[in-house]
Structure formats: C-alpha cells, structure tokens
Design a protein around this motif. Sequence first.
Motif, PDB file in Angstrom:
ATOM      1  N   THR A  90      10.396 -22.214 -45.756  1.00 26.52           N
ATOM      2  CA  THR A  90      10.614 -20.769 -45.722  1.00 26.52           C
ATOM      3  C   THR A  90      10.048 -20.103 -46.976  1.00 26.52           C
ATOM      4  OG1 THR A  90      12.611 -21.008 -44.377  1.00 26.52           O
ATOM      5  CG2 THR A  90      12.357 -18.951 -45.597  1.00 26.52           C
ATOM      6  N   CYS A  91      10.349 -20.679 -48.143  1.00 23.95           N
ATOM      7  CA  CYS A  91       9.865 -20.090 -49.393  1.00 23.95           C
ATOM      8  C   CYS A  91       8.357 -20.232 -49.527  1.00 23.95           C
ATOM      9  CB  CYS A  91      10.558 -20.759 -50.587  1.00 23.95           C
ATOM     10  SG  CYS A  91      12.306 -20.348 -50.731  1.00 23.95           S
ATOM     11  N   GLY A  92       7.811 -21.332 -49.014  1.00 21.77           N
ATOM     12  CA  GLY A  92       6.383 -21.578 -49.139  1.00 21.77           C
ATOM     13  C   GLY A  92       5.533 -20.778 -48.177  1.00 21.77           C
ATOM     14  N   THR A  93       6.155 -20.083 -47.238  1.00 27.42           N
ATOM     15  CA  THR A  93       5.392 -19.321 -46.243  1.00 27.42           C
ATOM     16  C   THR A  93       5.840 -17.853 -46.226  1.00 27.42           C
ATOM     17  OG1 THR A  93       6.960 -20.111 -44.574  1.00 27.42           O
ATOM     18  CG2 THR A  93       4.902 -21.309 -44.784  1.00 27.42           C
ATOM     19  N   ILE A  94       6.952 -17.593 -45.561  1.00 27.34           N
ATOM     20  CA  ILE A  94       7.478 -16.223 -45.515  1.00 27.34           C
ATOM     21  C   ILE A  94       7.768 -15.721 -46.925  1.00 27.34           C
ATOM     22  CG2 ILE A  94       9.362 -14.766 -44.689  1.00 27.34           C
ATOM     23  CD1 ILE A  94       7.449 -15.780 -42.521  1.00 27.34           C
ATOM     24  N   GLY A  95       8.314 -16.611 -47.765  1.00 26.93           N
ATOM     25  CA  GLY A  95       8.638 -16.223 -49.139  1.00 26.93           C
ATOM     26  C   GLY A  95       7.406 -15.776 -49.912  1.00 26.93           C
ATOM     27  N   VAL A  96       6.313 -16.506 -49.751  1.00 20.90           N
ATOM     28  CA  VAL A  96       5.069 -16.147 -50.440  1.00 20.90           C
ATOM     29  C   VAL A  96       4.568 -14.785 -49.974  1.00 20.90           C
ATOM     30  CG1 VAL A  96       2.645 -16.777 -50.716  1.00 20.90           C
ATOM     31  CG2 VAL A  96       4.398 -18.546 -50.863  1.00 20.90           C
ATOM     32  N   ALA A  97       4.639 -14.537 -48.663  1.00 22.53           N
ATOM     33  CA  ALA A  97       4.211 -13.248 -48.121  1.00 22.53           C
ATOM     34  C   ALA A  97       5.071 -12.109 -48.667  1.00 22.53           C
ATOM     35  CB  ALA A  97       4.275 -13.272 -46.597  1.00 22.53           C
ATOM     36  N   LEU A  98       6.365 -12.319 -48.711  1.00 20.24           N
ATOM     37  CA  LEU A  98       7.272 -11.297 -49.229  1.00 20.24           C
ATOM     38  C   LEU A  98       7.032 -11.043 -50.719  1.00 20.24           C
ATOM     39  CD1 LEU A  98      10.569 -12.395 -47.431  1.00 20.24           C
ATOM     40  CD2 LEU A  98       9.220 -10.345 -46.961  1.00 20.24           C
ATOM     41  N   MET A  99       6.724 -12.092 -51.467  1.00 21.23           N
ATOM     42  CA  MET A  99       6.428 -11.913 -52.891  1.00 21.23           C
ATOM     43  C   MET A  99       5.168 -11.077 -53.069  1.00 21.23           C
ATOM     44  SD  MET A  99       8.553 -13.092 -55.145  1.00 21.23           S
ATOM     45  CE  MET A  99       7.590 -13.364 -56.631  1.00 21.23           C
ATOM     46  N   GLY A 100       4.202 -11.272 -52.192  1.00 20.32           N
ATOM     47  CA  GLY A 100       2.990 -10.458 -52.267  1.00 20.32           C
ATOM     48  C   GLY A 100       3.290  -8.977 -52.076  1.00 20.32           C
ATOM     49  N   VAL A 101       4.181  -8.670 -51.127  1.00 19.28           N
ATOM     50  CA  VAL A 101       4.600  -7.285 -50.902  1.00 19.28           C
ATOM     51  C   VAL A 101       5.319  -6.750 -52.137  1.00 19.28           C
ATOM     52  CG1 VAL A 101       6.075  -5.783 -49.529  1.00 19.28           C
ATOM     53  CG2 VAL A 101       4.773  -7.591 -48.423  1.00 19.28           C
ATOM     54  N   LEU A 149      10.015 -11.394 -34.963  1.00 20.32           N
ATOM     55  CA  LEU A 149      10.951 -10.267 -34.878  1.00 20.32           C
ATOM     56  C   LEU A 149      11.527  -9.927 -36.251  1.00 20.32           C
ATOM     57  CD1 LEU A 149      12.924 -11.199 -31.612  1.00 20.32           C
ATOM     58  CD2 LEU A 149      11.086  -9.509 -31.866  1.00 20.32           C
ATOM     59  N   GLY A 150      11.837 -10.977 -37.021  1.00 17.55           N
ATOM     60  CA  GLY A 150      12.416 -10.757 -38.343  1.00 17.55           C
ATOM     61  C   GLY A 150      11.474 -10.010 -39.272  1.00 17.55           C
ATOM     62  N   LEU A 151      10.193 -10.366 -39.247  1.00 12.40           N
ATOM     63  CA  LEU A 151       9.221  -9.730 -40.139  1.00 12.40           C
ATOM     64  C   LEU A 151       9.018  -8.251 -39.807  1.00 12.40           C
ATOM     65  CD1 LEU A 151       6.515 -12.527 -40.410  1.00 12.40           C
ATOM     66  CD2 LEU A 151       8.013 -11.710 -42.225  1.00 12.40           C
ATOM     67  N   GLN A 152       9.294  -7.881 -38.573  1.00 11.01           N
ATOM     68  CA  GLN A 152       9.079  -6.496 -38.173  1.00 11.01           C
ATOM     69  C   GLN A 152      10.167  -5.549 -38.675  1.00 11.01           C
ATOM     70  OE1 GLN A 152       8.527  -7.006 -33.878  1.00 11.01           O
ATOM     71  NE2 GLN A 152       6.331  -6.659 -34.138  1.00 11.01           N
ATOM     72  N   VAL A 153      11.246  -6.096 -39.256  1.00  9.43           N
ATOM     73  CA  VAL A 153      12.305  -5.217 -39.763  1.00  9.43           C
ATOM     74  C   VAL A 153      12.109  -4.884 -41.236  1.00  9.43           C
ATOM     75  CG1 VAL A 153      13.930  -6.228 -38.126  1.00  9.43           C
ATOM     76  CG2 VAL A 153      13.920  -7.052 -40.483  1.00  9.43           C
ATOM     77  N   LEU A 182       0.492 -11.086 -41.359  1.00  6.25           N
ATOM     78  CA  LEU A 182       1.247 -12.271 -40.948  1.00  6.25           C
ATOM     79  C   LEU A 182       1.813 -12.099 -39.541  1.00  6.25           C
ATOM     80  CD1 LEU A 182       2.140 -15.032 -41.991  1.00  6.25           C
ATOM     81  CD2 LEU A 182       4.195 -13.958 -42.911  1.00  6.25           C
ATOM     82  N   VAL A 183       2.344 -10.924 -39.254  1.00  8.57           N
ATOM     83  CA  VAL A 183       2.892 -10.641 -37.913  1.00  8.57           C
ATOM     84  C   VAL A 183       1.801 -10.757 -36.857  1.00  8.57           C
ATOM     85  CG1 VAL A 183       3.863  -8.835 -36.446  1.00  8.57           C
ATOM     86  CG2 VAL A 183       4.804  -9.211 -38.730  1.00  8.57           C
ATOM     87  N   ARG A 184       0.646 -10.179 -37.156  1.00 11.47           N
ATOM     88  CA  ARG A 184      -0.456 -10.241 -36.188  1.00 11.47           C
ATOM     89  C   ARG A 184      -0.939 -11.683 -36.002  1.00 11.47           C
ATOM     90  NH1 ARG A 184      -1.701  -5.395 -38.786  1.00 11.47           N
ATOM     91  NH2 ARG A 184      -3.114  -6.432 -40.257  1.00 11.47           N
TER      92      ARG A 184
END
Length: 464
Positions: A131-142, A100-104, A227-229
């Motif tokens: 958190t930084c090693g997973t979601i954080g990495v994805a956000l850095m890519g964006v 849910l968080g990633l969809q915002v 990531l969401v999918r």
Amino acid sequence: MGKEKKQTTFGFAALVMITCFAFIMIPGALLGAKIHVMFLLSWLIAFPLCMYLGYSYKELQSGMIGFIPKCVVPVLLILTIGALIGSWCASGTIAYITYLGLQVINPRYFMATAFVVTLICACFTGTSFGTCGTIGVALMGVALGMGLDPYWAASPILCAAVIGDGMSPLSDTPNVIAGAAEVDMFESVKFQLPMTIPVAVLSFLFFLVMGATGSVEAADTSSIGILVRAIGDSYHLGIYCILPVVLVFGLLVMKFPAIPSILVGSLSALGIACIFQGETFKNVINAMWNGYTLEAENEMVAKLFSRGGISGMTGTCVLIIFSFGLFGILNEAKILDTLVEPLSRLIRSRLSGVICVIILGFLANLSSSASFSEVFTGNIMTPVYDKAGLNRLDLARAATVGCLAFSMFIPFVVMPATVTASLGVDPVKMIPYYISMPIYLVVILVITALNLDKKLLEKHEQKQ
C-alpha cells in the motif's frame, strides 16, 4: 526415557531462552539474516540445553511434534488467503475497491482523504508494504505538489497503513498473532473492532482538522487521476468485481467457517476473472498458486496488483512452523512453565495482562522483526493468560498494539524502515508523526480498565 530429570530453575530457563533468542535475533538485526532459517537452526541450541536437564532427544522431539499441530489451522488459513488474494487480483476485486477509493480524494482535505484511501487499500490488499509503495507514493506526490511538509503528508498514510494491516484478515499480522495466541483469527479481528474503530475515527478527525486549517485549494491531483485511469485501463471494472467480497463477508456474518468462506470467495473471483477480465481458467488457477502478474503500462499499478498466491504465503507459514517447533522443545523441558510462573503471580487482572503484553511486544521488536515479536509474545504470554484465567482474545488485541503499532517507534525494524523508505522520509524523524500509535495505547487501556467490551467478552466466553 526413564532418566531422572533435573529441576528446571528460573535462572537456567532464562539462560536457555536468552541463548536461543539471541541466536535468532542478533544475526537478524545485525546481518539481515532470515529469521525463518535462524528459528530452524535454533533447534540445535535448544536440544542440547534441554537434554542437560535429563530429557532425551526422543522426548524433546515428541514434545515438538505434539506442539506443532497447534499451528495447523492458522497455517491453512494463511495459505487459503494467499489463494484468495491471487484470485481477487485476477478478478479486479482489489483493483475496483482501490479505484473507488482514489476517486474520493479531496484536495482541500487531503490528509483526511489520504487516511481513508490508504486505510481502504490496506484493509483490502492486506499489505502495508504494498500500500505504501504504490498508493502511498502517489499520495505523497500529490502532497508535495501542494507544498505540504513531507512528514505531515506521510503521517496519515503510514498511520492508516498500520491500522489496516492490523485489522485486515488478508494480512499476515492478525494471522500470525492469532496463531501464536491460539485463537480464531476472525474472532480476534472482530474483538479488535472496539479498539480499532475508535483509533481510526479519532485519527481521521485529527487529520480532518489539520487539513481544514491549511490552505490547499491549488492542489494538483493529476498524479491520482493518472493512477485512476491506469487502473481503469488495466481491468474491465464494474459492480460485479465486488461480488467475492460480498460473498466472503456475508458467509462469515452467517457464521460459516472461515476456510470454506474464503474458498467460496476465491471460486467466485475465478469466475469473474474468466467472464469479465478475459482470463483463462488455467491462468487464474496459476495466480492462486504463484500470485497474479498484471501486465500494465503503468508500473505502479502493475506492482500493486501483482501479488498473492499460495506460494507467496509459504514464508510466513514456515516461520510459524519452525517457531512452534522451538517452543514445543522448550515446553517439553518445562522451560516455558518456569519462565511464566513469576508472570502468572503478577498478572491478576485484564489491565495488568494487557500492559505486560504491550511492553513485551515492544521489547521483542528490538529483534528488528515484528513477525518475531508476534510469535514470541504470543507463545510466551499464552500460558500466562491461561494460568491467570484471562481471555486470549485480550492477548491477541494487546499484541497488535505492542508488536505491530509500537514497532513503528523502532526505526530499524523491517516494517517502519521499509514503509518510510517507500515514501522518502527518514524513519527517525518520522517518529513524532505517528499520531495513531499513542491513540492505540490510550484506547486499549481505557477499554480494558473500564471493561467497556465486557458484553463482547462474555459473549465469546459463552461460546467456549
């Protein structure tokens, strides 16, 4: 047992303390030695030095055994939280909240939404590293796809990870600090909220303004979509996944004891995992013990949700037990009393106590371990606060700032070194971008100096 004891002087007490903690800190900082083992071995330093004062081994051992039970409740709480995380990973509870968080994510307001998503993830996973090693990495890519400066992109991620780590009941940090200060962990987290909420809000507003003034309309959020999918493909997600969260926090609001509330959350997650996720009873029980292992095609998703378990928390528990053993030896020999006496005379107000804790916590981080800083600061300052008639919840809150938040300003501490490496930024160059850390300091000093949380403090003291 009847041998006459020598008077413990401040100089000798300081020598004992410096010797013991140099023995722990130097191998940890220079050689990367596990401080858990160094705490255990430090008993061999403490015993003979204290016996020099006339104490027998049996007396010192008795003091140690009498001191260690003070950490039993925090240790049990940490172990039950390990079981909870394992069951929540199996049930899809943490995955659904992350989903849910990633969809915002809003490309135009990337920094603000990255802060919110990371904060949610850190709070519900209880790990800044994960958190930084997973979601954080994805956000850095964006962010890099947007053309953002990598250090400004990492800023909201790292700030949110620290804030979430410090306030999450599922994290080691509040558990270790509460154990060292001998306060209830959930009471401590609740007492932090008048500080943490303003810090989070002010940080969010800062990143919102920063994002609004930029031009990021052409942002590519495809990595977040992937990531969401991937999360959706790995679990059967639905509103039922958050039932364990509702139960735990509902019971806590109704003043149920912490450990039974957490166990109810684990049991309900077990049921959801079996009914909706297709897990067997045995697999979920094993996840509560060894941690959950998610088999997913996406490596990042598998890493984020493969964690937890009672056995995964034993390292933290062992650290607490061994450190309390050392402090029990030093306490029996009056080393701690002698050392804190000058501090007791200097600290006469909440503000002076908070400032002292923050400074001590920051300096203790030079050991390269925030965990060491939390244990050391809590145990040293607890008798000081007691003698000064101050509330230990103030101590725990200040330790969160000095030991956790300010550890980010020391690049070789495990925490900043690990999370910056995950995001691919230099820990030294990152220092000016920790926007939330100065806000922490300003907020806690204002709250304390003006007694803005006076009613909350009085309410707690009435319970005692």
